[in-house]
Scaffold this motif. Structure first.
Motif, PDB file in Angstrom:
ATOM      1  N   LYS A  39       0.858  -1.321  -0.010  1.00 46.46           N
ATOM      2  CA  LYS A  39      -0.033   0.120  -0.141  1.00 46.46           C
ATOM      3  C   LYS A  39       0.718   1.153  -0.028  1.00 46.46           C
ATOM      4  O   LYS A  39       1.883   1.119   0.770  1.00 46.46           O
ATOM      5  CB  LYS A  39      -0.788   0.066   1.145  1.00 46.46           C
ATOM      6  CG  LYS A  39      -1.928  -0.952   1.139  1.00 46.46           C
ATOM      7  CD  LYS A  39      -2.972  -0.932   2.318  1.00 46.46           C
ATOM      8  CE  LYS A  39      -3.997  -2.137   2.268  1.00 46.46           C
ATOM      9  NZ  LYS A  39      -4.834  -1.783   3.284  1.00 46.46           N
ATOM     10  N   THR A  40       0.438   2.234  -0.742  1.00 51.07           N
ATOM     11  CA  THR A  40       1.091   3.562  -0.898  1.00 51.07           C
ATOM     12  C   THR A  40       0.378   4.459  -0.126  1.00 51.07           C
ATOM     13  O   THR A  40      -0.684   4.750  -0.218  1.00 51.07           O
ATOM     14  CB  THR A  40       1.345   3.922  -2.260  1.00 51.07           C
ATOM     15  OG1 THR A  40       1.992   3.051  -2.982  1.00 51.07           O
ATOM     16  CG2 THR A  40       2.142   5.284  -2.525  1.00 51.07           C
ATOM     17  N   TYR A  41       1.018   5.202   0.820  1.00 54.16           N
ATOM     18  CA  TYR A  41       0.572   6.289   1.624  1.00 54.16           C
ATOM     19  C   TYR A  41       1.269   7.650   1.086  1.00 54.16           C
ATOM     20  O   TYR A  41       2.279   7.527   0.772  1.00 54.16           O
ATOM     21  CB  TYR A  41       0.814   6.076   2.997  1.00 54.16           C
ATOM     22  CG  TYR A  41       0.075   4.678   3.735  1.00 54.16           C
ATOM     23  CD1 TYR A  41      -1.101   4.741   4.431  1.00 54.16           C
ATOM     24  CD2 TYR A  41       0.857   3.541   3.524  1.00 54.16           C
ATOM     25  CE1 TYR A  41      -1.836   3.861   4.490  1.00 54.16           C
ATOM     26  CE2 TYR A  41      -0.049   2.489   4.199  1.00 54.16           C
ATOM     27  CZ  TYR A  41      -1.060   2.544   4.685  1.00 54.16           C
ATOM     28  OH  TYR A  41      -1.825   1.420   5.147  1.00 54.16           O
ATOM     29  N   THR A  43       1.043  12.098   1.930  1.00 50.80           N
ATOM     30  CA  THR A  43       0.808  12.923   2.970  1.00 50.80           C
ATOM     31  C   THR A  43      -0.350  14.057   2.445  1.00 50.80           C
ATOM     32  O   THR A  43      -0.815  13.940   1.337  1.00 50.80           O
ATOM     33  CB  THR A  43       2.117  13.789   3.093  1.00 50.80           C
ATOM     34  OG1 THR A  43       2.513  14.568   1.803  1.00 50.80           O
ATOM     35  CG2 THR A  43       3.264  12.936   3.745  1.00 50.80           C
ATOM     36  N   LEU A  77      -2.580  10.727   6.909  1.00 51.36           N
ATOM     37  CA  LEU A  77      -2.002   9.950   5.468  1.00 51.36           C
ATOM     38  C   LEU A  77      -3.268   9.621   4.752  1.00 51.36           C
ATOM     39  O   LEU A  77      -4.181   9.194   5.454  1.00 51.36           O
ATOM     40  CB  LEU A  77      -1.054   8.758   5.796  1.00 51.36           C
ATOM     41  CG  LEU A  77       0.306   9.285   6.660  1.00 51.36           C
ATOM     42  CD1 LEU A  77       1.072   7.801   6.894  1.00 51.36           C
ATOM     43  CD2 LEU A  77       1.074  10.111   5.557  1.00 51.36           C
ATOM     44  N   TYR A  78      -3.067   9.529   3.353  1.00 48.93           N
ATOM     45  CA  TYR A  78      -4.044   8.975   2.481  1.00 48.93           C
ATOM     46  C   TYR A  78      -3.663   7.730   1.894  1.00 48.93           C
ATOM     47  O   TYR A  78      -2.461   7.882   1.188  1.00 48.93           O
ATOM     48  CB  TYR A  78      -4.554  10.039   1.788  1.00 48.93           C
ATOM     49  CG  TYR A  78      -5.075  11.287   2.329  1.00 48.93           C
ATOM     50  CD1 TYR A  78      -6.397  11.295   2.780  1.00 48.93           C
ATOM     51  CD2 TYR A  78      -4.587  12.359   2.692  1.00 48.93           C
ATOM     52  CE1 TYR A  78      -7.227  12.462   3.331  1.00 48.93           C
ATOM     53  CE2 TYR A  78      -5.004  13.555   3.429  1.00 48.93           C
ATOM     54  CZ  TYR A  78      -6.415  13.298   3.669  1.00 48.93           C
ATOM     55  OH  TYR A  78      -7.223  14.604   4.214  1.00 48.93           O
ATOM     56  N   ARG A  79      -4.257   6.629   1.835  1.00 52.09           N
ATOM     57  CA  ARG A  79      -3.891   5.630   1.016  1.00 52.09           C
ATOM     58  C   ARG A  79      -4.095   5.933  -0.515  1.00 52.09           C
ATOM     59  O   ARG A  79      -5.179   6.537  -0.841  1.00 52.09           O
ATOM     60  CB  ARG A  79      -4.780   4.443   1.262  1.00 52.09           C
ATOM     61  CG  ARG A  79      -4.529   3.732   2.492  1.00 52.09           C
ATOM     62  CD  ARG A  79      -5.235   2.561   2.640  1.00 52.09           C
ATOM     63  NE  ARG A  79      -5.395   2.241   3.972  1.00 52.09           N
ATOM     64  CZ  ARG A  79      -6.329   2.459   5.007  1.00 52.09           C
ATOM     65  NH1 ARG A  79      -7.378   2.848   4.558  1.00 52.09           N
ATOM     66  NH2 ARG A  79      -6.428   2.085   6.240  1.00 52.09           N
ATOM     67  N   GLN A  80      -3.322   5.631  -1.488  1.00 53.46           N
ATOM     68  CA  GLN A  80      -3.321   5.781  -2.727  1.00 53.46           C
ATOM     69  C   GLN A  80      -4.644   5.133  -3.247  1.00 53.46           C
ATOM     70  O   GLN A  80      -5.384   5.558  -4.083  1.00 53.46           O
ATOM     71  CB  GLN A  80      -2.072   5.562  -3.642  1.00 53.46           C
ATOM     72  CG  GLN A  80      -2.315   5.650  -5.294  1.00 53.46           C
ATOM     73  CD  GLN A  80      -2.107   7.074  -5.475  1.00 53.46           C
ATOM     74  OE1 GLN A  80      -1.190   7.616  -5.013  1.00 53.46           O
ATOM     75  NE2 GLN A  80      -3.049   7.405  -6.224  1.00 53.46           N
ATOM     76  N   ASP A  82      -7.436   4.670  -1.906  1.00 49.32           N
ATOM     77  CA  ASP A  82      -8.687   5.203  -1.600  1.00 49.32           C
ATOM     78  C   ASP A  82      -8.802   6.388  -2.430  1.00 49.32           C
ATOM     79  O   ASP A  82      -9.809   6.757  -2.694  1.00 49.32           O
ATOM     80  CB  ASP A  82      -8.588   5.711  -0.141  1.00 49.32           C
ATOM     81  CG  ASP A  82      -8.826   4.687   0.974  1.00 49.32           C
ATOM     82  OD1 ASP A  82      -8.985   3.519   0.501  1.00 49.32           O
ATOM     83  OD2 ASP A  82      -8.320   4.655   2.154  1.00 49.32           O
TER      84      ASP A  82
END
Length: 90
Positions: A39-41, A43, A77-80, A82
């Motif tokens: 998973k990519t997070y 900022t 942080l936001y998941r790519q 999502d």
């Protein structure tokens, strides 16, 4: 325990039959295998720049559930995944 007898089968033939069966199963598995991607997070700054919106807008989207944020150690942080799911075609 049951005893199984192989009639007119040499040990080499049995070994080859087992190997072929395993190869067939592995080929079937390869067709349906998808490696797991990490998973990519991102900022808040990265997401803000990517979507060309302000931090205030990101905060509103988080509160309304439009875009889900996660946090660790006080960082937002936001998941790519999502972000990609939140973007819809018009």
């Amino acid at each position: 325990m049951q005893t199984v007898q192989f009639i007119s089968v040499t040990p080499d033939q049995l070994q080859n039959a087992i190997i072929e069966g395993v190869k067939t199963q592995l080929e079937s598995l390869k067709l349906h295998f998808e490696p797991k991607q990490p998973k990519t997070y991102l900022t808040r700054a990265e997401v803000s720049k990517m979507l060309n919106v302000s931090f205030v807008t990101l905060n509103k989207w988080n509160k309304t559930g439009r875009l889900k944020a996660v946090g660790i150690g006080g960082r937002v942080l936001y998941r790519q995944e999502d972000i990609d799911n939140a973007i819809v075609e018009i």
